[in-house]
Design an enzyme around this catalytic site. Structure first.
Site, PDB file in Angstrom:
ATOM      1  N   TYR A   1      52.976 -55.837  42.718  1.00 17.05           N
ATOM      2  CA  TYR A   1      53.312 -56.711  43.699  1.00 17.05           C
ATOM      3  C   TYR A   1      52.879 -57.753  44.822  1.00 17.05           C
ATOM      4  O   TYR A   1      53.730 -58.635  45.095  1.00 17.05           O
ATOM      5  CB  TYR A   1      54.317 -55.470  44.933  1.00 17.05           C
ATOM      6  CG  TYR A   1      55.492 -54.474  44.244  1.00 17.05           C
ATOM      7  CD1 TYR A   1      56.723 -54.553  44.083  1.00 17.05           C
ATOM      8  CD2 TYR A   1      55.116 -53.300  43.920  1.00 17.05           C
ATOM      9  CE1 TYR A   1      57.655 -54.384  43.812  1.00 17.05           C
ATOM     10  CE2 TYR A   1      56.013 -52.769  43.002  1.00 17.05           C
ATOM     11  CZ  TYR A   1      57.356 -53.038  42.974  1.00 17.05           C
ATOM     12  OH  TYR A   1      58.071 -52.822  42.579  1.00 17.05           O
TER      13      TYR A   1
ATOM     14  N   GLU B   1      59.174 -45.209  43.459  1.00 18.37           N
ATOM     15  CA  GLU B   1      58.850 -45.878  42.126  1.00 18.37           C
ATOM     16  C   GLU B   1      57.300 -44.364  42.538  1.00 18.37           C
ATOM     17  O   GLU B   1      56.982 -44.386  41.887  1.00 18.37           O
ATOM     18  CB  GLU B   1      58.107 -46.297  41.510  1.00 18.37           C
ATOM     19  CG  GLU B   1      59.666 -47.879  41.915  1.00 18.37           C
ATOM     20  CD  GLU B   1      58.563 -49.580  41.695  1.00 18.37           C
ATOM     21  OE1 GLU B   1      57.739 -49.659  41.519  1.00 18.37           O
ATOM     22  OE2 GLU B   1      59.549 -49.849  41.857  1.00 18.37           O
TER      23      GLU B   1
END
EC number: 1.14.12.17
Length: 405
Positions: free
Chosen positions: A95, A137
């Protein structure tokens, strides 16, 4: 939580994103893949070449900016993307890499208009959104691993059987190499398949709907060979699966994922509409319906080129024969002479609302549809014109999400 000042700055960029969003995402992917070429094979190359992936990301960024003060509004989209990320094996450490190149792309495309204040606000907002994805997630990875027969990352599967279903679609029956149990799934879900294509430096990952029912000792995917349309880039993985992978070969699978699933609490009539290879999740849903809701009326409508392209027809017709609550109808755009001689289809040409209405007696039910984008637009607009409310229209995109308006 974002400060009010950050929220206002982000919202002020909405008009800019509406105009320049795709340019930003195109530049983002160029930067990302140049710096991290290993990430390219998380993505479908054909979707990249056609600009679908860039447009989908631009739409997601625009939606995040538009609803930055009410991020719960985009939670369904976040969960849908998170399913795909979990299936692909996206990790938290990726990310910051994405954030770095997204902010740099904003700066490059907007130039002086991207002030330090705007970039700072977007950096803060990205951190909040990324944290939401990472949290969701993480739970998905944990739940995937802890379910009976489950696993969290990728697992080796053997091609136990390879069946040619039509001129362009082949089914692959996949069994675990370790011969252990496999996770159950909901009809409509998909798996990611990871392959190493000879001559390619990196592995490739693609997602394919499961086309059979849960509870079997195998998973089945039915894959269209994407190299028959010269106007569309060939699908590298689909071609390799058809031509390079043989029975006995090993591939790697994620556990099933996806939120395009049947509502098992609904007992009203259900209509399953598919175009081309979009029938794969619909066949899975049909298996589930006749098994778990044997009294529920089902209309199965499929549109394809002709009988040579029509996959899984015998399987669907056998289910309809065994379960009288199921009605099937075929629409062939270009029937062959053999199709005409055998009266193998119910409508020639393209699916339209009057024909749907002739098959489905009421709007009081659920409609699930999947297929190529033009097909899905036609179905969605037809159902809207008929007065089918949004809550009763359920659909799945193959690849990046698009607009059906």
């Amino acid at each position: 939580m974002l400060s009010e000042q950050t929220i206002q700055i982000i919202k002020s960029t909405v008009p800019v994103l509406e105009v320049h969003g795709v340019a930003i995402t195109k530049r983002f992917y160029q930067r990302l893949f140049t710096a991290h070429p290993e990430l390219l094979n998380l993505f479908n190359h054909a979707n990249q070449k056609q600009g679908r992936q860039q447009t989908a990301l631009a739409n997601a960024v625009y939606a995040a900016a538009l609803h930055i003060d009410r991020l719960e509004m985009i939670l369904p989209a976040v969960k849908q993307i998170a399913h795909k990320h979990r299936s692909l094996g996206v990790k938290p450490e990726q990310y910051p890499i994405v954030g770095e190149h997204l902010l740099a792309a904003i700066k490059e495309v907007l130039g002086d208009a991207a002030t330090d204040e705007i970039l700072g606000a977007w950096a803060e907002a990205y951190g909040v959104i990324a944290s939401a994805f990472i949290g969701i997630e993480s739970d998905m990875y944990t739940n995937s691993a802890l379910q009976p027969g489950g696993w969290s990352d990728f697992r080796a599967f053997v091609i136990a059987r390879k069946d040619r279903e039509s001129d362009v679609i082949t089914s692959f029956y996949l069994t675990p190499q370790d011969q252990g149990p496999i996770a159950a799934f909901e009809a409509g879900q998909y798996v990611s398949i990871r392959v190493q294509i000879p001559g390619d430096e990196h592995t490739h990952i693609r997602q394919y709907s499961l086309s059979h029912t849960s509870g079997q000792p195998f998973y089945r995917i039915s894959v269209k060979r994407e190299d028959t349309n010269p106007a569309v880039p060939a699908g590298k993985v689909s071609v390799y699966l058809h031509n390079g992978i043989q029975e006995g070969d090993v591939v790697w699978l994620s556990a099933p994922a996806g939120d395009f699933t049947l509502d098992s609490t609904d007992t009203r009539p259900v209509t399953l509409l598919s175009g081309g290879v979009g029938l794969t999740p619909m066949v899975s849903m049909l298996h589930a319906l006749v098994t778990t809701q044997p009294d529920r009326k089902v209309t199965f409508i499929h549109a394809t080129q002709n009988g040579e392209h029509h996959a899984l027809r015998a399987e669907v017709e056998q289910l309809a024969k065994e379960h009288p609550q199921v009605t099937v109808a075929w629409c062939y755009a270009q029937p062959t002479s053999d199709d005409r001689g055998a009266q193998a289809f119910h409508k020639e040409g393209y699916l339209d609302l009057p024909w749907i209405q002739s098959l489905v007696p009421t709007t009081d039910g659920s409609f699930y549809f999947c297929g190529p984008l033009p097909f899905m637009k036609t179905v969605n607009q037809s159902l809207i014109a008929w007065g089918v409310p949004e809550a009763n229209r359920h659909y799945e995109f193959f690849g990046p999400a698009g607009a059906l308006s």
